[in-house]
Design an enzyme around this catalytic site. Sequence first.
Site, PDB file in Angstrom:
ATOM      1  N   HIS A  37       0.913  -1.176  -0.151  1.00  0.00           N
ATOM      2  CA  HIS A  37      -0.010   0.024  -0.106  1.00  0.00           C
ATOM      3  C   HIS A  37       0.848   1.257   0.167  1.00  0.00           C
ATOM      4  CE1 HIS A  37       0.701   0.598   4.247  1.00  0.00           C
ATOM      5  NE2 HIS A  37       0.069  -0.306   4.678  1.00  0.00           N
ATOM      6  N   HIS A  82       3.986   1.471   2.384  1.00  0.00           N
ATOM      7  CA  HIS A  82       5.112   0.715   1.955  1.00  0.00           C
ATOM      8  C   HIS A  82       5.867   1.672   0.894  1.00  0.00           C
ATOM      9  CE1 HIS A  82       2.339  -2.607   3.361  1.00  0.00           C
ATOM     10  NE2 HIS A  82       3.159  -2.333   4.412  1.00  0.00           N
ATOM     11  N   CYS A 118       1.257 -10.784  19.821  1.00  0.00           N
ATOM     12  CA  CYS A 118       0.564 -10.704  18.497  1.00  0.00           C
ATOM     13  C   CYS A 118       0.961 -11.190  17.486  1.00  0.00           C
ATOM     14  CB  CYS A 118       0.121  -9.028  18.534  1.00  0.00           C
ATOM     15  SG  CYS A 118      -0.419  -8.567  17.185  1.00  0.00           S
ATOM     16  N   CYS A 157       1.905  -8.419  14.664  1.00  0.00           N
ATOM     17  CA  CYS A 157       3.087  -7.614  14.854  1.00  0.00           C
ATOM     18  C   CYS A 157       4.371  -8.641  14.868  1.00  0.00           C
ATOM     19  CB  CYS A 157       3.240  -6.683  16.034  1.00  0.00           C
ATOM     20  SG  CYS A 157       1.803  -5.617  16.063  1.00  0.00           S
ATOM     21  N   CYS A 168      -4.013  -5.818  20.707  1.00  0.00           N
ATOM     22  CA  CYS A 168      -2.777  -5.094  20.218  1.00  0.00           C
ATOM     23  C   CYS A 168      -3.593  -3.856  19.528  1.00  0.00           C
ATOM     24  CB  CYS A 168      -2.255  -6.133  19.050  1.00  0.00           C
ATOM     25  SG  CYS A 168      -1.463  -4.927  17.840  1.00  0.00           S
ATOM     26  N   HIS A 196      -3.273  -3.605  15.398  1.00  0.00           N
ATOM     27  CA  HIS A 196      -4.046  -4.780  14.706  1.00  0.00           C
ATOM     28  C   HIS A 196      -5.424  -4.877  15.463  1.00  0.00           C
ATOM     29  CE1 HIS A 196       0.048  -5.652  13.209  1.00  0.00           C
ATOM     30  NE2 HIS A 196      -0.643  -5.779  12.216  1.00  0.00           N
ATOM     31  N   LYS A 229      -3.920   5.435  10.655  1.00  0.00           N
ATOM     32  CA  LYS A 229      -2.987   4.676   9.923  1.00  0.00           C
ATOM     33  C   LYS A 229      -3.191   3.952   8.640  1.00  0.00           C
ATOM     34  CE  LYS A 229       1.069   1.704  10.114  1.00  0.00           C
ATOM     35  NZ  LYS A 229       1.500   0.235  10.856  1.00  0.00           N
ATOM     36  N   LYS A 274      -3.781  -2.478   6.098  1.00  0.00           N
ATOM     37  CA  LYS A 274      -4.729  -3.415   5.780  1.00  0.00           C
ATOM     38  C   LYS A 274      -5.745  -3.744   7.163  1.00  0.00           C
ATOM     39  CE  LYS A 274      -5.217  -8.320   4.451  1.00  0.00           C
ATOM     40  NZ  LYS A 274      -4.778  -9.728   4.665  1.00  0.00           N
TER      41      LYS A 274
HETATM   42  N1  MSP Z   1       8.430  -7.340   8.101  1.00  0.00           N
HETATM   43  C1  MSP Z   1       8.682  -6.164   9.243  1.00  0.00           C
HETATM   44  C2  MSP Z   1      10.030  -5.359   8.914  1.00  0.00           C
HETATM   45  C3  MSP Z   1      11.267  -6.179   9.178  1.00  0.00           C
HETATM   46  S1  MSP Z   1      12.723  -5.366   8.742  1.00  0.00           S
HETATM   47  C4  MSP Z   1      13.996  -6.411   9.247  1.00  0.00           C
HETATM   48  C5  MSP Z   1       7.604  -5.221   8.869  1.00  0.00           C
HETATM   49  N2  MSP Z   1       6.956  -5.390   7.856  1.00  0.00           N
HETATM   50  S2  MSP Z   1       5.501  -4.569   7.367  1.00  0.00           S
HETATM   51  O1  MSP Z   1       5.346  -5.013   6.042  1.00  0.00           O
HETATM   52  O2  MSP Z   1       4.425  -4.536   8.386  1.00  0.00           O
HETATM   53  O3  MSP Z   1       5.853  -3.018   7.252  1.00  0.00           O
HETATM   54  C6  MSP Z   1       7.098  -2.594   6.696  1.00  0.00           C
HETATM   55  C7  MSP Z   1       6.968  -1.067   6.728  1.00  0.00           C
HETATM   56  O4  MSP Z   1       6.028  -0.293   6.429  1.00  0.00           O
HETATM   57  C8  MSP Z   1       7.409  -0.494   8.228  1.00  0.00           C
HETATM   58  O5  MSP Z   1       8.451   0.249   8.309  1.00  0.00           O
HETATM   59  C9  MSP Z   1       5.967   0.146   8.626  1.00  0.00           C
HETATM   60  O6  MSP Z   1       6.318   1.331   9.273  1.00  0.00           O
HETATM   61  C10 MSP Z   1       5.805   0.806   7.152  1.00  0.00           C
HETATM   62  N3  MSP Z   1       4.176   1.177   7.231  1.00  0.00           N
HETATM   63  C11 MSP Z   1       3.142   0.301   7.193  1.00  0.00           C
HETATM   64  N4  MSP Z   1       2.165   1.270   7.216  1.00  0.00           N
HETATM   65  C12 MSP Z   1       2.510   2.314   7.046  1.00  0.00           C
HETATM   66  C13 MSP Z   1       2.084   3.718   6.918  1.00  0.00           C
HETATM   67  N5  MSP Z   1       0.767   3.792   6.883  1.00  0.00           N
HETATM   68  N6  MSP Z   1       2.726   4.786   6.462  1.00  0.00           N
HETATM   69  C14 MSP Z   1       3.885   4.673   6.373  1.00  0.00           C
HETATM   70  N7  MSP Z   1       4.650   3.515   6.750  1.00  0.00           N
HETATM   71  C15 MSP Z   1       3.804   2.548   6.996  1.00  0.00           C
HETATM   72  O7  MSP Z   1       7.167  -4.487   9.650  1.00  0.00           O
END
Ligand code: MSP
Length: 500
Positions: A17, A20, A126, A129, A143, A146, A294, A297
């Site tokens: 999304h 990311h 959780c 997370c 959590c 989530h 935020k 998903k």
């Molecule tokens: N798999 C772990 C990271 C392991 S790194 C050794 C993880 N993955 S994640 O897919 O849940 O999230 C990845 C990144 O996306 C995180 O840094 C998280 O902060 C970021 N984001 C998820 N949602 C976000 C927003 N809404 N806005 C900005 N970044 C966000 O955590």
Amino acid sequence: MKYLVTTPIYYVNDKPHIGHAYATFAADVLARYKRMFGVPTYFLTGTDENSQKNVEAAGASGTSVLNYVDQMSALWQLTWDELGISNDDFIRTTESRHRVGVEKFWRTVSAKPDLIYKGTYEGLYCVGCEAFYRESDLVDGKCPTHDRVAELVKEENYFFRASRFREALLEHIEKHPEFICPEARRNEVVSYITNHLEDFSISRPNKQWGIPVPGDDSQTIYVWFDALLNYMTAVGYGTDEQRFKEWWPAELHIVGKDIIKFHCALWPAMLLAADLPLPRQVFAHGFFTIDGRKVSKSTGNAIDPKDLVETYGVDAVRYFLLREIPFGGDGDFSIARLAARYDSDLASGLGNLVQRVTTLAAQAATLPVGTSVAAAVTKQISLYHEAMSTIALSRALEITWETMRLCDQYLEEKAPWKLRTDPAKAEAFSEIMGEMVEAVRLISWMVLPFMPSTARAMLTMIGHESDMNRSAGEAMQWGAHTGHVQVRKPQTSLFPRFTA
Ligand code: MSP
């Protein structure tokens, strides 16, 4: 001189999304900026696949876990390709190069006295997370990220004695203030390490998915312990020591503010335990929200960046996300804001300036480069480099747009369109347009890491496409153009308007 920059590796239980995409764009901009100067760059991203939530997601979609992660990881790679991401590597934690490195790391740390030990863990977990929580972290037992009930887990685990590194970590952070940015995050981590850092449980019993603990098949390595190691296994840790020495330590880990403790406490403690150098910097960005919530998903408000790209184009989306909120802070996303910035900054701002300059410059016989705006533009460029070096990405864009406004003002003041038809004023006309073409050339360089296709189009329109093969160190100076050029009258606008 080398630059290893990383994004978090993403969980594959869902598609990407805009949150990311935001982090990945940021790392991409920084990698492109370094490459511009010829710095050997390794831009790493990838997918975190050993999570238990994949087991759940695969179950729900009726396919095997392996099949599921293969498909989802491919989707992430494809998305990054479609968004113009210039990553040099894409690591999957299910790859054997990763497993071999993780095993080596585990064995190295286990061989040290008393750093990995067996114990019983009782806590609230959780799966969303993949983290344990204290009761006080939960809201109504759920959590907060989530909104799902944390499971009470009591099990036998291996533990990593992170507590032994408390003092060393605090000392490192104090000696290297740049290690954790922005400052507010550094304070948060210091307080966490001082008050709450405990030993980490680093394995889970009887899981069918993940990397087994070397020498104990009944336990699986905890997914964060495994995932963090991707930053090293990708550059050869455990499989190619020569390459590993070449690239490690990383210059920069870009992470979201929610995963800062893993990156600034657990990860450096792991590295200290294995006598390995720490990364130079961890920079935590904020969250994109929609109406204050935020984007995620689990909230149900995820926006697929590809849908935005379909309407606005890749460069406009890259621009918008990085311009809209200062890197490090939170900010709200809305299509209305994206559309407004598209109109004002891209169609009217950048697009219009380039259109104006090229239309007029195409009518000039020569394009001599004077110095009327040289000092002002040069000042902007140095401010731009300063912003880039502190990862103030939205500020760097602001500075770039200030440079455009400076050109607009100069054009308004000199009104070259009034001189064009008077043969006696041909020289003055050429001089003004020569300066403006030079300014646009330099603005293209400022735009380049953020909007690579736009920058290329700009350079082509002003006849300086060969600039793309030069180093920014040489080319990003007033008057450093490579000679006489032919400016073509523009055929299309860079950012066509949707309305008008
Ligand atoms: N798999 C772990 C990271 C392991 S790194 C050794 C993880 N993955 S994640 O897919 O849940 O999230 C990845 C990144 O996306 C995180 O840094 C998280 O902060 C970021 N984001 C998820 N949602 C976000 C927003 N809404 N806005 C900005 N970044 C966000 O955590």
